[in-house]
Design an enzyme around this catalytic site. Structure first.
Site, PDB file in Angstrom:
ATOM      1  N   ALA A   1       2.981   6.566   5.101  1.00 40.03           N
ATOM      2  CA  ALA A   1       2.201   6.420   6.338  1.00 40.03           C
ATOM      3  C   ALA A   1       2.479   7.570   7.304  1.00 40.03           C
ATOM      4  O   ALA A   1       1.560   8.109   7.923  1.00 40.03           O
ATOM      5  CB  ALA A   1       2.517   5.082   6.998  1.00 40.03           C
TER       6      ALA A   1
ATOM      7  N   ILE B   1       2.517  -1.535   4.428  1.00 42.02           N
ATOM      8  CA  ILE B   1       2.230  -0.113   4.242  1.00 42.02           C
ATOM      9  C   ILE B   1       3.551   0.633   4.154  1.00 42.02           C
ATOM     10  O   ILE B   1       4.441   0.427   4.975  1.00 42.02           O
ATOM     11  CB  ILE B   1       1.388   0.402   5.434  1.00 42.02           C
ATOM     12  CG1 ILE B   1      -0.038  -0.158   5.342  1.00 42.02           C
ATOM     13  CG2 ILE B   1       1.396   1.910   5.518  1.00 42.02           C
ATOM     14  CD1 ILE B   1      -0.907   0.195   6.519  1.00 42.02           C
ATOM     15  N   CYS B   2       3.687   1.502   3.166  1.00 44.77           N
ATOM     16  CA  CYS B   2       4.919   2.274   2.980  1.00 44.77           C
ATOM     17  C   CYS B   2       5.098   3.250   4.143  1.00 44.77           C
ATOM     18  O   CYS B   2       4.202   4.047   4.452  1.00 44.77           O
ATOM     19  CB  CYS B   2       4.864   3.058   1.672  1.00 44.77           C
ATOM     20  SG  CYS B   2       6.205   4.251   1.522  1.00 44.77           S
ATOM     21  N   VAL B   3       6.271   3.203   4.769  1.00 44.12           N
ATOM     22  CA  VAL B   3       6.488   3.987   5.982  1.00 44.12           C
ATOM     23  C   VAL B   3       6.450   5.493   5.718  1.00 44.12           C
ATOM     24  O   VAL B   3       5.833   6.249   6.475  1.00 44.12           O
ATOM     25  CB  VAL B   3       7.807   3.564   6.686  1.00 44.12           C
ATOM     26  CG1 VAL B   3       9.014   3.794   5.797  1.00 44.12           C
ATOM     27  CG2 VAL B   3       7.973   4.296   8.004  1.00 44.12           C
TER      28      VAL B   3
ATOM     29  N   PHE C   1       0.853  -1.189   0.000  1.00 44.47           N
ATOM     30  CA  PHE C   1       0.000   0.000   0.000  1.00 44.47           C
ATOM     31  C   PHE C   1       0.886   1.235   0.000  1.00 44.47           C
ATOM     32  O   PHE C   1       1.702   1.427   0.911  1.00 44.47           O
ATOM     33  CB  PHE C   1      -0.924  -0.007   1.230  1.00 44.47           C
ATOM     34  CG  PHE C   1      -1.891  -1.154   1.233  1.00 44.47           C
ATOM     35  CD1 PHE C   1      -3.160  -1.018   0.690  1.00 44.47           C
ATOM     36  CD2 PHE C   1      -1.526  -2.392   1.762  1.00 44.47           C
ATOM     37  CE1 PHE C   1      -4.056  -2.085   0.672  1.00 44.47           C
ATOM     38  CE2 PHE C   1      -2.411  -3.461   1.757  1.00 44.47           C
ATOM     39  CZ  PHE C   1      -3.675  -3.310   1.215  1.00 44.47           C
TER      40      PHE C   1
END
Lengths: 130, 101
Positions: A82, A77-79, A39
Site C-alpha cells: 500500500a 490491505i498489505c501495508v 489484498f
C-alpha cells in the site's frame, strides 16, 4: 468451511478481482465463512475510495465495500504494498506525513502476518492473480 | 491428497497450462477460469494434451467465463461446466487449491 482469499491484482486491468469477488459472494451464499480477504501487490488498488468508473460499468471498489458491510468481512490491505502504491489510511497518513488518506470503507491496512494467519486459520486458501 | 488446479491463462499466451499438466497428479482436478477457458476448445493445438489429462483427471470450465467470451460451442468432450457455486464446491471437495497464474 473457512476460506482465506488472496487477491494479487488491481481492478479493471485483470479479471482476478472480479473472479475473487464472485467466488466470495457465492461462498457466503452457500453458508461458508470467509476468514479474511487479503489484498497484496497491485491488489491493494482495490481499496481506494477515489475511483469513479463510468456508471454503466461495475464499481469494483464499492462492490467489495458493500459485500464487506453486509457480511462483516475482514478485508486487509498489505501495508508495504500500500505504501508503494499510495493507498493510505488515517494512521499511514500521519506516519508518513501525507496530506490525504484514500482507503475505502471496509478495508484496513495491516501486515503480511495477516496473510500467514489466514493461511493457517482457513481450511482453504484460494489465490486470485495474474 | 486430492488437489484442485485452477488455470486462468490462455494456453496461447503463456505456459501456465503446460506447467499445470506436468504437475497435476492422477485423480486431481483442473478448472479453467478467466482466459484459461480457451484451453477447453476442440480443435486447437492444446486439445490433445487436455484430452490426455481427461484420461485420469477431472477437467472443469467456468461457464460464466465461457459466456463472457462467446464460447458456447466446441467444448472438448468430457469437460464439465460449473458456475461460481460449483467452483466453491470444487474447492471444498479437494484438499487444497493450486492457482496456476
Amino acid at each position: 468451511m473457512k476460506f482465506g482469499i488472496l487477491v494479487n491484482e488491481g481492478p479493471y486491468q485483470h479479471q482476478a478481482s472480479d473472479t475473487a469477488y464472485n467466488f466470495v459472494k457465492s461462498a457466503l451464499e452457500k453458508g461458508h465463512e470467509i476468514y479474511r480477504v487479503f489484498f497484496y501487490h497491485d491488489g491493494v488498488n482495490n481499496g481506494t475510495r477515489l475511483t469513479s468508473p463510468p456508471q454503466d460499468d461495475r464499481n469494483v471498489v464499492d462492490r467489495w465495500s458493500a459485500l464487506a458491510k453486509e457480511n462483516d468481512l475482514d478485508m486487509v490491505i498489505c501495508v508495504a504494498a500500500a505504501q508503494r502504491r499510495g493507498i493510505v489510511d488515517q494512521g499511514e497518513m500521519e506516519r508518513n506525513g501525507k496530506d490525504a488518506s484514500n482507503i475505502a470503507e471496509g478495508f484496513r491496512i495491516s501486515g503480511l502476518g495477516q496473510l500467514v494467519e489466514a493461511g493457517i486459520q482457513s481450511d482453504r486458501l484460494v489465490v486470485f492473480g495474474d | 491428497m486430492s488437489m484442485l488446479h485452477t488455470v486462468n491463462k490462455s494456453p496461447f499466451n503463456n505456459d501456465a497450462l503446460s506447467k499445470c499438466l506436468q504437475c497435476a497428479q492422477p485423480g486431481s482436478s483442473i478448472l479453467f477460469i478467466e482466459d484459461g477457458v480457451y484451453a477447453s476448445r476442440e480443435g486447437t493445438t492444446f486439445t490433445d494434451s487436455v484430452k490426455e489429462a481427461l484420461k485420469d483427471k477431472q477437467v472443469y470450465v467456468l461457464q460464466p467465463d465461457l459466456d463472457a467470451r462467446g464460447m458456447n460451442s466446441s467444448l472438448i468432450d468430457g469437460i464439465k461446466t460449473v458456475d461460481y457455486s460449483g467452483f466453491v464446491d470444487l474447492t471444498t471437495e479437494h484438499d487444497s487449491v493450486q492457482s496456476w497464474l
